[in-house]
Motif scaffolding. Sequence first.
Motif, PDB file in Angstrom:
ATOM      1  N   ALA A  49       0.750  -1.262  -0.013  1.00  0.00           N
ATOM      2  CA  ALA A  49       0.010   0.079   0.009  1.00  0.00           C
ATOM      3  C   ALA A  49       0.911   1.154   0.112  1.00  0.00           C
ATOM      4  O   ALA A  49       0.627   2.279  -0.620  1.00  0.00           O
ATOM      5  N   ASP A  72      -2.269   0.411   5.882  1.00  0.00           N
ATOM      6  CA  ASP A  72      -3.700   0.866   5.479  1.00  0.00           C
ATOM      7  C   ASP A  72      -3.398   2.503   5.614  1.00  0.00           C
ATOM      8  O   ASP A  72      -3.773   3.003   6.779  1.00  0.00           O
ATOM      9  N   ARG A 108      -5.450   5.122   7.499  1.00  0.00           N
ATOM     10  CA  ARG A 108      -5.525   5.050   9.081  1.00  0.00           C
ATOM     11  C   ARG A 108      -4.923   6.604   9.406  1.00  0.00           C
ATOM     12  O   ARG A 108      -5.148   6.934  10.422  1.00  0.00           O
TER      13      ARG A 108
END
Length: 403
Positions: A210, A395, A398
């Motif tokens: 990511a 992620d 966040r």
Amino acid sequence: MATEVIVPALGESITSGIIAAWNVKEGDYVEKDQVLYELETDKITSEGLAEVAGVVSLKAEEGDEVDIGAVIATIDESASAPAGGSSEKSESTAAPAENETPEKKSDAVSPAVRRIAEEENIDPASVSGTGKDGRVTKGDMLKAQPTSRMPAEKSEAPAPKPAAKAPAPTGERTTRKRMTPLRAKIAERLVAAQQEAAMLTTFNEVDMTAVMGLRKQYQDAFVKKNGVKLGFMSLFVKAVVNALQEVPGINAQIDGNDIVQNHFYDIGIAVSTPKGLMVPVVRDCDQLGLAEIEKEIINYATKARDGKISIDDLSGGVFTITNGGIFGSMLSTPILNAPQSGILGMHTIQQRPVAVDGKVDIRPMMYLAVSYDHRIVDGKEAVTFLVKVKQALEDPARLLLGV
């Protein structure tokens, strides 16, 4: 009238230093603000400038340990400048004779430059100088690219020697040199950290898919807007700040019989320099954007490389991040930067097969390590902290949402 050159105060804890190099010789005429010497202490390397113009008389030699406030030279202001300018200027700008070799020309540069030239095999004549009158400085030499290497250096590896061949009888088998104050202090602090803290390390791994996708997608727009690249370190800093907010027990330290809880987020970034490892501190990282953090890191890296780091730059951090991955490290147990209670170790990114939704996939994976002081940080807190860092990186949304 003679003006004394005095070793200045560099910080409350610094009482002495070693003259690493004189950039002038006895009897030289110096200009105001010309660099006279380099002083190494147990924390930083600093340069001393001439407060006035005149003829210099040296009172200490290279390698001497001198106290703060000591007189190490005098400058005779009544002396007039020699015809054609100062001796340094005439030496550095004089055209070499036709038969002059690069080695002879190097005599016109400072001792620090000559030392780096010898140690790193870099020809000062091929380096573009940024100092006074185009003089090649220590910083210029440290930034020199491989293309500036002396002709004697060859790019291809030397042919292997037979294992049974004995070393030349006239060659030195060992050399000995004095440990610099900075290196000695680093050694002292590392040993003290292991002896004084109940240090323990916990590990995890993070899927960098990511983060790498984020950088690839927005890198051009990020550079266009901010003038710097989006690196991994700013994202790790933000992930660490988020985890410290979630697990405040890591953001604390022991002071005697007290536990000091910190409510700010000044993060130290370990930087490797020719003089040793330094940890400049990026202040108030919770209030900075990614671009601001990247600019601070670039600024500190430049200052560290050029020997411009100050005491204030190295003071006050609450947590440290060190990236051994840039050197290829796969896994390590970082040592605490006392009096901090935690340090995060980043490592090299490797393509590895991992199980994703029941299937094997090849992902860019990085091992993470957090060393912590078990006297005040429980294992649950340390593991939870590292999981929070992992989740934020896997992620990145966040970090934007603060969850």
